[in-house]
Design an enzyme around this catalytic site. Structure first.
Site, PDB file in Angstrom:
ATOM      1  N   HIS A 163      -7.602  -5.686   0.035  1.00 45.50           N
ATOM      2  CA  HIS A 163      -6.365  -4.924   0.221  1.00 45.50           C
ATOM      3  C   HIS A 163      -5.647  -5.431   1.477  1.00 45.50           C
ATOM      4  CE1 HIS A 163      -4.005  -1.267  -0.290  1.00 45.50           C
ATOM      5  NE2 HIS A 163      -4.174  -0.970   0.997  1.00 45.50           N
ATOM      6  N   TRP A 189      -9.962   0.275  -5.393  1.00 46.29           N
ATOM      7  CA  TRP A 189      -9.449   1.629  -5.122  1.00 46.29           C
ATOM      8  C   TRP A 189      -8.032   1.796  -5.674  1.00 46.29           C
ATOM      9  CZ3 TRP A 189     -10.882   6.299  -4.262  1.00 46.29           C
ATOM     10  CH2 TRP A 189     -10.176   7.195  -3.467  1.00 46.29           C
ATOM     11  N   SER A 208       0.816  -1.203   0.000  1.00 52.19           N
ATOM     12  CA  SER A 208       0.000   0.000   0.000  1.00 52.19           C
ATOM     13  C   SER A 208       0.860   1.269   0.000  1.00 52.19           C
ATOM     14  CB  SER A 208      -0.933  -0.071   1.209  1.00 52.19           C
ATOM     15  OG  SER A 208      -2.078   0.666   0.973  1.00 52.19           O
TER      16      SER A 208
END
Ligand code: GCU
Length: 440
Positions: free
Chosen positions: A420, A370, A279
């Site tokens: 995620h 996203w 991330s």
């Protein structure tokens, strides 16, 4: 003020069938949070775009050889990223001190040697330090290859091992055992699902990690307590104002200082260091790997916007949104491209290309829309011409592979099921990729 649930007649006696819709709503709320409203999640609405060509030099000439890439084009692209996205960095400090603050040769039931090292930087206004945790497999012959990556919540969260020092730094999230942004004993091991330390050690790899908040606390004012308040000149000795660099370049700069230490540690094979990050720390790993060629493999896990994903697609998170929510992550210039990604002099495929000819791995997750999984794949693919200059094959496929089907030679890629996160599946691919490229 909310009433207690029971006094509102919350239906504790409901059957599982009746409760299921409540969970469904809860799941949708969670999911909605991972996919903020008002952004594009539809492939049909991706704007038309042309990617900057990595092999056309600033003067318009075509780059046709690996030596031209290494000698001039690579540097041009690196400067463009410095100027427009991540900012510059200081050089290696003259005064760098490594202190092994603890060593246990019988850690994790004898599986590993555990070392904790304080890396002290001097030469700025005050001393500044970062704490590195390293596990080295006991069962090995010679120095061990190593995976290194930052953690999100402190070294003590990656394992419940009581020998790990509790972080004294500001912790971003007051959850998982952190109270008022400070670590407590309850935080030990709370991120261990993301760090399969025993599996990594049993595969013969050492693992090193540091808390990114030691370098700069992750909030807009964090620079005041980080190295951006500390160093005032870049690697050429030129003035370096706060907005000339960024939290991401600060975090990635400190990764190089960890390599400086690892090169002095006889237990580690410093020619075989794989850098990974998830991330925002995946964005950091990519910039760290681009600017530091001592990382032999670079791995981006779900890094998304400002990481592996192409900015021009504006799919999911956009440049404007990331600069608004996280104004400290990138250099000031990046915000000039808010809502105007097409004007960026670079795009993220060129960041991946900066790893060439070193192996790089890009990973996505199906539910992580996203982060634009397809944009991450297309970016990996668009880096291929640079690898081809070195005679190396990249992802080797033209469309995003099916779920849970890793592809690629020097540019690895997979999209896995799930959200995620960093999972055992991701690690299994990284370990296999490292085995292959490290000839193990
Ligand atoms: C947010 C942010 C992402 C980032 C992620 C993370 O979702 O928008 O860009 O990658 O946080 O680091 O967890």
């Amino acid at each position: 003020m909310l009433e207690p649930l029971a006094s509102r007649g919350y239906p504790f006696s409901m059957s599982p069938q009746k409760i299921a819709p409540f969970f469904a709503v809860f799941f949708i709320m969670l999911h909605a949070d991972a996919q903020p409203k008002g952004f594009n999640y539809d492939e049909a609405n991706v704007p038309a775009y042309t990617l900057p060509a990595p092999l056309i030099a600033n003067d318009g000439s075509q780059v046709t050889s690996a030596s031209q890439w290494q000698q001039s084009r690579r540097g041009e692209i690196l400067s463009l990223f410095e100027q427009s996205v991540y900012g510059r960095k200081p050089g290696k400090p003259d005064e760098l001190q490594f202190t092994v603050t603890s060593q246990d040769n019988n850690a994790l039931g004898g599986l590993a040697r555990r070392k904790q090292i304080t890396i002290l930087f001097e030469g700025g206004d005050r001393p500044f330090s970062v704490n590195l945790l390293v596990y080295i497999p006991t069962n090995r012959t010679g120095p061990a290859p190593l995976f290194i990556g930052y953690n999100f919540n402190g070294n003590h969260t990656i394992q419940s091992d009581p020998g790990i020092d509790l972080s004294k730094s500001w912790i971003r999230r007051s959850e998982n055992g952190a109270i008022n942004h400070r670590a407590t004993e309850a935080a030990r091991g709370t991120s261990s699902k993301r760090w399969p330390v025993e599996t990594i050690l049993k595969r013969g790899y050492a693992i090193a990690t540091a808390y990114y908040g030691d370098v700069e606390p992750d909030h807009a004012e964090g620079w005041k307590d980080g190295i951006r308040a500390f160093y005032k000149t870049d690697e050429n000795g030129d003035p370096l104002a706060l907005t000339d660099w960024s939290a991401i370049s600060a975090w990635s700069w400190a990764l190089s200082r960890m390599v400086d230490y690892l090169e002095t540690d006889a237990d580690i094979d410093s020619n075989r260091i794989a850098l990974l990050g998830h991330s925002r720390l995946g964005k950091t790993a990519l910039w760290g790997g681009a600017t530091e060629e001592r990382f032999a493999i670079v791995i981006s896990n779900d890094s998304g916007c400002g990481g592996a994903a192409l900015s021009r697609r504006a799919f999911g998170e956009t440049v404007q949104r990331i600069n608004t929510n996280f104004p400290h992550w990138f250099c000031e210039t990046f915000s000039l491209y808010n809502g105007n990604e097409g004007a960026l002099p670079v795009d993220q495929h060129e960041l991946i290309a900066l790893m060439a000819p070193r192996p790089v791995y890009i990973a996505s997750a199906v539910e992580d829309v996203w982060a634009d999984p397809n944009g991450e794949f297309l970016s990996a693919r668009a880096a291929e011409p640079v690898y081809a200059l070195f005679g190396k094959e990249g992802v080797g496929v033209t469309t995003q592979p099916t779920v849970n089907t890793p592809v690629g030679d020097f540019i690895g890629y997979h999209i896995r099921t799930g959200k995620h996160d960093v999972t055992d599946y991701d690690w299994a691919q990284y370990l296999d990729f490292a085995d292959r490229h490290f000839d193990r």
